[in-house]
Design a protein around this motif. Structure first.
Motif, mmCIF file in Angstrom:
data_model
loop_
_atom_site.group_PDB
_atom_site.id
_atom_site.type_symbol
_atom_site.label_atom_id
_atom_site.label_comp_id
_atom_site.label_asym_id
_atom_site.label_seq_id
_atom_site.Cartn_x
_atom_site.Cartn_y
_atom_site.Cartn_z
ATOM 1 N N ALA A 119 0.846 -1.207 0.000
ATOM 2 C CA ALA A 119 0.000 0.000 0.000
ATOM 3 C C ALA A 119 0.876 1.250 0.000
ATOM 4 O O ALA A 119 1.892 1.315 0.695
ATOM 5 C CB ALA A 119 -0.922 -0.016 1.218
ATOM 6 N N ASN A 120 0.502 2.228 -0.804
ATOM 7 C CA ASN A 120 1.179 3.530 -0.881
ATOM 8 C C ASN A 120 2.602 3.434 -1.433
ATOM 9 O O ASN A 120 3.419 4.328 -1.207
ATOM 10 C CB ASN A 120 1.230 4.202 0.503
ATOM 11 N N THR A 121 2.924 2.346 -2.157
ATOM 12 C CA THR A 121 4.259 2.213 -2.763
ATOM 13 C C THR A 121 4.239 2.452 -4.262
ATOM 14 O O THR A 121 5.302 2.517 -4.882
ATOM 15 C CB THR A 121 4.826 0.799 -2.513
ATOM 16 N N GLY A 122 3.050 2.560 -4.860
ATOM 17 C CA GLY A 122 2.956 2.667 -6.317
ATOM 18 C C GLY A 122 2.835 1.321 -6.998
ATOM 19 O O GLY A 122 2.625 1.250 -8.211
ATOM 20 N N TRP A 123 2.967 0.222 -6.237
ATOM 21 C CA TRP A 123 2.792 -1.135 -6.769
ATOM 22 C C TRP A 123 1.390 -1.632 -6.420
ATOM 23 O O TRP A 123 0.823 -1.236 -5.401
ATOM 24 C CB TRP A 123 3.830 -2.096 -6.186
#
Length: 735
Positions: free
Chosen positions: A121-125
Motif C-alpha cells: 500500500a502507498n508504494t505505487g505497486w
C-alpha cells in the motif's frame, strides 16, 4: 544465427526519453529466483553518444525475452580510458525503502492477495495476477517491523507461493503499471530443452546449503494450539510427536544426517491451523521442505536458449552409454550477458534424478531397450553362423560319399532349418532394435548414415540450432512440418517459404511483396458509433475506404481515396445503403478527379442530418438580370451573385423602371444564396432630373426576395447596392 543486442533507452526520472545506445559491453543481467528482481551492470565507452546520460536515478529501459525491463542507475564509475561502469537496479528494489509496523492477525483467515496488498500500500505497486485465489486462506500476524520487500517474502513463504515483480510500458516507454503477481511457481516445464553432460554443459559446481536445515519443528497453530498433548506416529513411521513433546520429528532425515538422537529443531507458526489434525498435516508438509539440504549447481553452458526464464525446469542427460542418467533441475539464477550470449551462465536448484517409472518419454529407457535388442540380435546372428557352418560341413561330406550324403543331407537340411529359424530371430531382433532406435532423434548438420525406418532427424544450421525436421519413411527422408503451436521464437531470420495463410498479431517488415494485400480495421468514436476502414492494394492500384455510422446508425458516411487521384465522399440513410453497390441510391457524394481536371458533387436533402459539399468548393458565375414583377422592361442592368463556401456576395447597378413603393421586389435569389436571417441592404438612387443622390433601404428576405423597404427610390433612375452575408445550408446548385 545473428543475435540482436537489446537497445538501451535512456530516460530521466520524469520518463522523458534522452537517447539510446547499443554500444555497451561486458554486460550482466543477474536475475535470481529467490528475490525475482534483477541487477544490471555494463560498460559504456567514453565516446558513445549516450555516455553523458549515465547519471544516477536515470532509467535504462529495454525489451528482452518478450518482457519489459526498467532499471534505475545507482552507481557510475569512470574507468581507464574514460569508460563508464554502470550499475542499475530493477524497480522492485524500490520496495526496500520504508518500514511496515508489526501487526496482529485479522479476525478471519484471508487470501495471500490481502496480505500482499497491505504490504505494498502507498508504494505505487499493485496486486497483479493471483493464481491461488481463495484456495488457501490463513490468519497471519507479523511480530516485527519490516521493509515492504521483507514482508512480501514472509507472506510468500507462509503461503508457499512465489512472487513476480512485473512492469508494463507503452510504445513510448512510459510506465503504465507496476504489479506484484502471486504465482504457484515461476517458470514452466521445458520438455523442449535437454542439456547434455559433456555437450552444451561444460562444467558444474555443486553447492550444498544446510543453513536452514531442520529435522524437527516446534509447531503452534491458531489460538495457541500445539502438539504437546498429542501422541502421533505417521503410518510409515517416519514422522513422530510423542506425548509431552511440543515438536514433530523427521526420523528418516535425522538418521540420514547421522545425527543420532540430537534433532535440529526449528519453529513453525501456522495461524491457519484451527485443529491439532490440521497442525499435524501442515507441519509434516513444512518438514518435507526443510529437512533436506538445499543443493544448487553453478553451471557453465556452451549454449543456453535465449528464452529460458527464471524458474524454468530443464532436463539434463548424460551421454555416457555405460552410465545413462536423466535428471531434472530448476533455473534458480541467470547471469545473462546481453552483448554476448556465449558468456551467459546459470545456477540450477531442486535437482532430481528421474527413473524409468516416470510418465515422461524417458530416453534412458529407450537406450536400454536398444542395447537389449541389439544383444538379442547379436546372439541370434551367432547361432545362425554356427548353423550355416554345420550345413556347409554336411554338404562337403555328401560330396565324398553317396551313402554318407543321404545322412549328411538330412543333417544339412536340419541345420538349414535351424539357420532359417535363427535368421528369423535375427530379423525380429533387428526390427525391435530399429523400432527402439527410431524413437531416439538424431541432431546433426549432415545426413545420418544407416538410417532406420521412422528415425527422426533434426537437421541443424549448426551444432546448436535446428533449421528443419525430417523422418525416414519408406526408404527416404521426408521433411516434416512443425506444429505452429510449438513454435515460439523471438527472432526468425533468413526465412524463405510458401507460408500459405498466415495469422499474425503484429507484423513489422521492410518490404512486403504480394499480388493482393487487404487490411480491414474496425473501431468506434467517442459516441460509440462504428468506424470501418478497408485498405486494398493490387495490380489496379490502391484504395482506402472509410465507412462511418453517424447519429445512432441512421446515416453512413463513406470516404474513398484511390491511387488514380480520385477522392469521393458519400452520405446516405442506412435504409438506402447497399454494401454490394454502395454508391447507388439516395445519397450525397463528391468526386475530385485531378487526372481529368474535374470536380462534381451531388447532395440531395437528408433532413436535419447532412453535410454540405458547397462549403468545400468555390462557385462562380450565375449572372442574373433584374426585372420588375409587372413585366416592365429594363435595360443597362448589372447584377452579380457569387458564393464562396458559406459566404454569398450580391451586388447590382439597376435601372429603376417599375413600382417603387414599399414591398415591391426587384428579384428572387436562388435557394443556394438565401440568407440565414432577413437583412437590410443600404442602397443609393439617383435621378438626372432631380439631381444629387438619395438614400434607400432594401430588404433581403430569407425566402430570397429582394424588396424595397424604405427611403427614396426614383421610378426613373438608377439604384446601386452591395452586400456580403452567410448563406443558409443548401443541398444543390441546380436551381
Amino acid at each position: 544465427m545473428v543475435y540482436n543486442k537489446p537497445q538501451f533507452i535512456i530516460q530521466d526520472p520524469n520518463e522523458t526519453v534522452l537517447g539510446s545506445t547499443s554500444g555497451y559491453y561486458d554486460s550482466t543481467l543477474t536475475w535470481s529466483l529467490s528475490t525475482n528482481f534483477a541487477i544490471l551492470t555494463f560498460t559504456l565507452p567514453a565516446n558513445d553518444d549516450a555516455s553523458g546520460l549515465m547519471i544516477n536515478n536515470n532509467y535504462i529501459t529495454f525489451v528482452y525475452q518478450n518482457r519489459s525491463w526498467r532499471f534505475q542507475i545507482v552507481t557510475v564509475e569512470v574507468g581507464d580510458g574514460g569508460s563508464f561502469h554502470v550499475t542499475a537496479n530493477a524497480l522492485a528494489l524500490q520496495l526496500i525503502d520504508g518500514q511496515l509496523d508489526a501487526t496482529g492477525a485479522p479476525a478471519d483467515p484471508q487470501m495471500a492477495s490481502y496480505y500482499v496488498g497491505q504490504a505494498i500500500a502507498n508504494t505505487g505497486w499493485t496486486v497483479g495476477r493471483d493464481e491461488i485465489g481463495n484456495s488457501t486462506v490463513k490468519k497471519i500476524s507479523f511480530s516485527d517491523a519490516a521493509t515492504p520487500i521483507a514482508r512480501l517474502y514472509s507472506i510468500a513463504d507462509t503461503f508457499g507461493v512465489e512472487l513476480d515483480f512485473r512492469t508494463e510500458l507503452d510504445n513510448h516507454y512510459n510506465l503504465t503499471g507496476k504489479y506484484v503477481d502471486i504465482v504457484s511457481s515461476l517458470g514452466t516445464e521445458r520438455h523442449d530443452i535437454m542439456l547434455g553432460w559433456g555437450e552444451n554443459v561444460t562444467s558444474i559446481d555443486r553447492t550444498i546449503d544446510t543453513s536452514s536445515l531442520v529435522t524437527a519443528l516446534i509447531a503452534t497453530g491458531a489460538s495457541g494450539i500445539n502438539l504437546t498433548s498429542l501422541d502421533y506416529t505417521s503410518s510409515d513411521g517416519r514422522y513422530k510427536s510423542p506425548a509431552g513433546v511440543s515438536y514433530m520429528m523427521d526420523t528418516v532425515a535425522n538418521q540420514q544426517l547421522q545425527n543420532g538422537a540430537g534433532y535440529i529443531i526449528g519453529t513453525y507458526e501456522d495461524d491457519g491451523a484451527t485443529s491439532q489434525q490440521q497442525l499435524v498435516t501442515d507441519t509434516i508438509a513444512r518438514l518435507q521442505i526443510l529437512s533436506s539440504p538445499s543443493v544448487t549447481f553453478d553451471t557453465k553452458l556452451a549454449y543456453l536458449p535465449s528464452d529460458v526464464m527464471i524458474g524454468d525446469t530443464l532436463y539434463l542427460i548424460s551421454n555416457d552409454p555405460n552410465n545413462i542418467v536423466r535428471d531434472s533441475t530448476r533455473v534458480v539464477e541467470l547471469d545473462i550477458c546481453l552483448d554476448n550470449p556465449a558468456k551467459t551462465s546459470a545456477k540450477f536448484g531442486d535437482y532430481k534424478t528421474l527413473d524409468s517409472g516416470t510418465n515422461l518419454d524417458d530416453i534412458v529407457q529407450l537406450k536400454k531397450q536398444v542395447a537389449a535388442a541389439q544383444t538379442t540380435a547379436n546372439s541370434a546372428q551367432s547361432a545362425a553362423n554356427d548353423a550355416q557352418s554345420t550345413a556347409n560341413t554336411a554338404n562337403s561330406t555328401a560330396e565324398s560319399a553317396q551313402s554318407t550324403a543321404n545322412t549328411a543331407n538330412t543333417t544339412a537340411q536340419t541345420a538349414n532349418s535351424t539357420a532359417q529359424a535363427a535368421q528369423a530371430a535375427v530379423n525380429g531382433a533387428n526390427t525391435t532394435a530399429n523400432n527402439a532406435l527410431a524413437l531416439i532423434p538424431v541432431i546433426s548438420t549432415t545426413v545420418p548414415s544407416s538410417p532406420h525406418e521412422g528415425l527422426i532427424w533434426f537437421e541443424g544450421a549448426d551444432s546448436t540450432h535446428i533449421k528443419q525436421v525430417h523422418k525416414y519413411t519408406g526408404g527416404e527422408w521426408v521433411t516434416n512440418s512443425i506444429n505452429p503451436t510449438a513454435l515460439n521464437v523471438s527472432s526468425l531470420s533468413a526465412l524463405s517459404a510458401n507460408l500459405g495463410n498466415v495469422t499474425a498479431g503484429s507484423l513489422n517488415a521492410v518490404n512486403i511483396t504480394g499480388s493482393d494485400i487487404t487490411n480491414v480495421s474496425s473501431s468506434s468514436d467517442s459516441d460509440g458509433n462504428q468506424i470501418t476502414t478497408t485498405q486494398t492494394q493490387n495490380s489496379d492500384g490502391y484504395s482506402i475506404v472509410t465507412d462511418r455510422w453517424n447519429n445512432g446508425n441512421e446515416i453512413i458516411q463513406r470516404t474513398d481515396i484511390t491511387s488514380l487521384g480520385l477522392f469521393k465522399m458519400m452520405w446516405t440513410y442506412a435504409g438506402n445503403y447497399d454494401a454490394s453497390n454502395p454508391y447507388v441510391g439516395e445519397q450525397a457524394n463528391a468526386v475530385i478527379d485531378p487526372v481529368n481536371s474535374s470536380i462534381s458533387f451531388y447532395t440531395p436533402s437528408l433532413g436535419d442530418n447532412y453535410l454540405n459539399i458547397q462549403d468545400a468548393v468555390y462557385n462562380v458565375g450565375n449572372q442574373y438580370s433584374c426585372g420588375w414583377p409587372d413585366g416592365t422592361s429594363v435595360y443597362n442592368d448589372n447584377f452579380s451573385i457569387v458564393r464562396k463556401g458559406h459566404f454569398v456576395f450580391v451586388s447590382g447597378y439597376l435601372h429603376t423602371a417599375g413600382p417603387t413603393s414599399s414591398g415591391s421586389y426587384l428579384v428572387s435569389l436562388p435557394s443556394w444564396a438565401t440568407p440565414v436571417n432577413s437583412l437590410v441592404v443600404p442602397a443609393t438612387t439617383v435621378n438626372s432630373n432631380v439631381g444629387g443622390a438619395s438614400s434607400a433601404n432594401l430588404l433581403l428576405q430569407t425566402s430570397g426576395f429582394l424588396t424595397i423597404n424604405s427611403g427614396t427610390v426614383y421610378k426613373y433612375g438608377y439604384l446601386s447596392f452591395s452586400i456580403a452575408y452567410s448563406a443558409t445550408d443548401v443541398t444543390s446548385f441546380n436551381n
